[in-house]
Scaffold this active site. Structure first.
Site, mmCIF file in Angstrom:
data_model
loop_
_atom_site.group_PDB
_atom_site.id
_atom_site.type_symbol
_atom_site.label_atom_id
_atom_site.label_comp_id
_atom_site.label_asym_id
_atom_site.label_seq_id
_atom_site.Cartn_x
_atom_site.Cartn_y
_atom_site.Cartn_z
ATOM 1 N N LEU A 65 0.560 -1.363 0.047
ATOM 2 C CA LEU A 65 -0.071 0.210 -0.165
ATOM 3 C C LEU A 65 1.028 1.202 0.004
ATOM 4 C CD1 LEU A 65 -2.892 -0.977 2.576
ATOM 5 C CD2 LEU A 65 -2.918 -0.959 0.166
ATOM 6 N N GLY A 66 2.208 0.988 -0.285
ATOM 7 C CA GLY A 66 3.031 2.320 -0.053
ATOM 8 C C GLY A 66 3.128 3.109 0.985
ATOM 9 N N SER A 67 3.240 2.257 2.388
ATOM 10 C CA SER A 67 3.447 2.792 3.465
ATOM 11 C C SER A 67 4.857 3.519 3.698
ATOM 12 C CB SER A 67 3.415 1.817 4.718
ATOM 13 O OG SER A 67 3.669 2.112 5.763
ATOM 14 N N ALA A 123 6.784 4.888 1.404
ATOM 15 C CA ALA A 123 6.573 6.086 0.489
ATOM 16 C C ALA A 123 5.967 7.175 1.222
ATOM 17 C CB ALA A 123 6.278 5.680 -0.972
ATOM 18 N N ALA A 124 4.654 6.698 1.985
ATOM 19 C CA ALA A 124 3.859 7.649 2.350
ATOM 20 C C ALA A 124 4.646 8.300 3.636
ATOM 21 C CB ALA A 124 2.559 7.293 2.800
ATOM 22 N N ASP A 134 5.600 3.815 -6.159
ATOM 23 C CA ASP A 134 4.871 4.317 -5.018
ATOM 24 C C ASP A 134 5.496 5.931 -4.690
ATOM 25 O OD1 ASP A 134 4.134 1.870 -4.489
ATOM 26 O OD2 ASP A 134 5.392 1.299 -2.884
#
Length: 256
Positions: A42-44, A46-47, A88
């Site tokens: 879920l791109g954690s 990168a977020a 991401d």
């Protein structure tokens, strides 16, 4: 995990200072409170990196361009994952769906209305193992690589067209067909498959695994009036968490 995060944060902060020319040597205490589970596709990471970059820009009173933010986030992604594709780092700063192909992102027209429900299987995704498994399958079965890529490209293109039009009923089956393609390549898991079946049984228009494969999350396209039923079915099938996200048509969309 804490050690890896600390090293990534140190490098990110150092690169930020060098990029925007922050001369003073300051002590930074960074606390990240992230509701996006790591290792689920879920791109954690990168977020979190993007949040840190924007927080540092605010702290030091610097204006940073979208390109600078991307470059800094991508640098942090390379620390976390090795050679990162950039998808991401691009997606976490995007206002809507993107088509990401060969390192280039393109905004997608959105004409559909509905909901996406994301369900966490509780299994950490194993991207490297998935890539190895796919490569080995291509080697064992001549012609399978061409078939896989041709089918994937066709489903993606048809889904893009359906997304641009007011036809969520047409978009959903392409998601499910793509899941079947990935399952045939042994990139799904029994738990993910169970979540996909639960979503479809609850009234979803389509569902598929999302992320790098062999774990992670499932995403389903759901009519608004079926969201409660689908969510209950997913939790009954073993979903650890679920999130409901709106799919909203863009005003500037011009369906073909």
């Amino acid at each position: 995990v804490a050690t890896e995060a600390s090293e990534g944060l140190r490098q990110l902060a150092a690169e930020f200072r060098a990029t925007v020319d922050v001369a003073q040597d300051v002590h930074l205490e960074v606390i990240l409170d992230c509701a996006i589970p790591p290792g689920r596709g879920l791109g954690s990471s990168a977020a979190c990196a993007r949040a840190v970059v924007l927080a540092l820009a605010d702290l030091f009173g610097r204006e940073v361009s979208a390109r600078t933010v991307f470059d800094l986030v991508q640098s942090a992604e390379n620390v976390a994952h090795g050679r990162a594709s950039g998808v991401d780092a691009t997606a976490v700063g995007a206002p809507g769906p993107l088509l990401f192909q060969q390192g280039t992102a393109q905004d997608l027209d959105v004409g559909c209305e509905g909901l996406f429900i994301v369900a966490d299987s509780g299994e950490v995704g194993r991207t490297k193992d998935a890539v190895t498994r796919l490569r080995e399958g291509f080697t064992r079965h001549p012609g399978s690589r061409h078939h896989f890529l041709r089918r994937a490209a066709l489903l993606t293109d048809r889904a893009r067209q359906a997304l641009a039009q007011d036809t969520p009923d047409a978009l959903g089956p392409y998601l499910t067909a793509y899941h079947h393609l990935l399952r045939e390549a042994r990139l799904s898991t029994e738990r993910i498959d169970a979540l996909v079946e639960a979503a479809l049984a609850g009234g979803s228009l389509g569902a598929k695994i999302t992320g790098g494969g062999l774990g992670g999350c499932m995403i389903a396209l759901v009519p608004s009036d079926q969201a409660g039923t689908v969510t209950r079915r997913l939790h009954a099938a073993g979903a650890q968490q679920t999130w409901v996200l709106p799919l909203t048509a863009r005003p500037d969309t011009h369906p073909a």
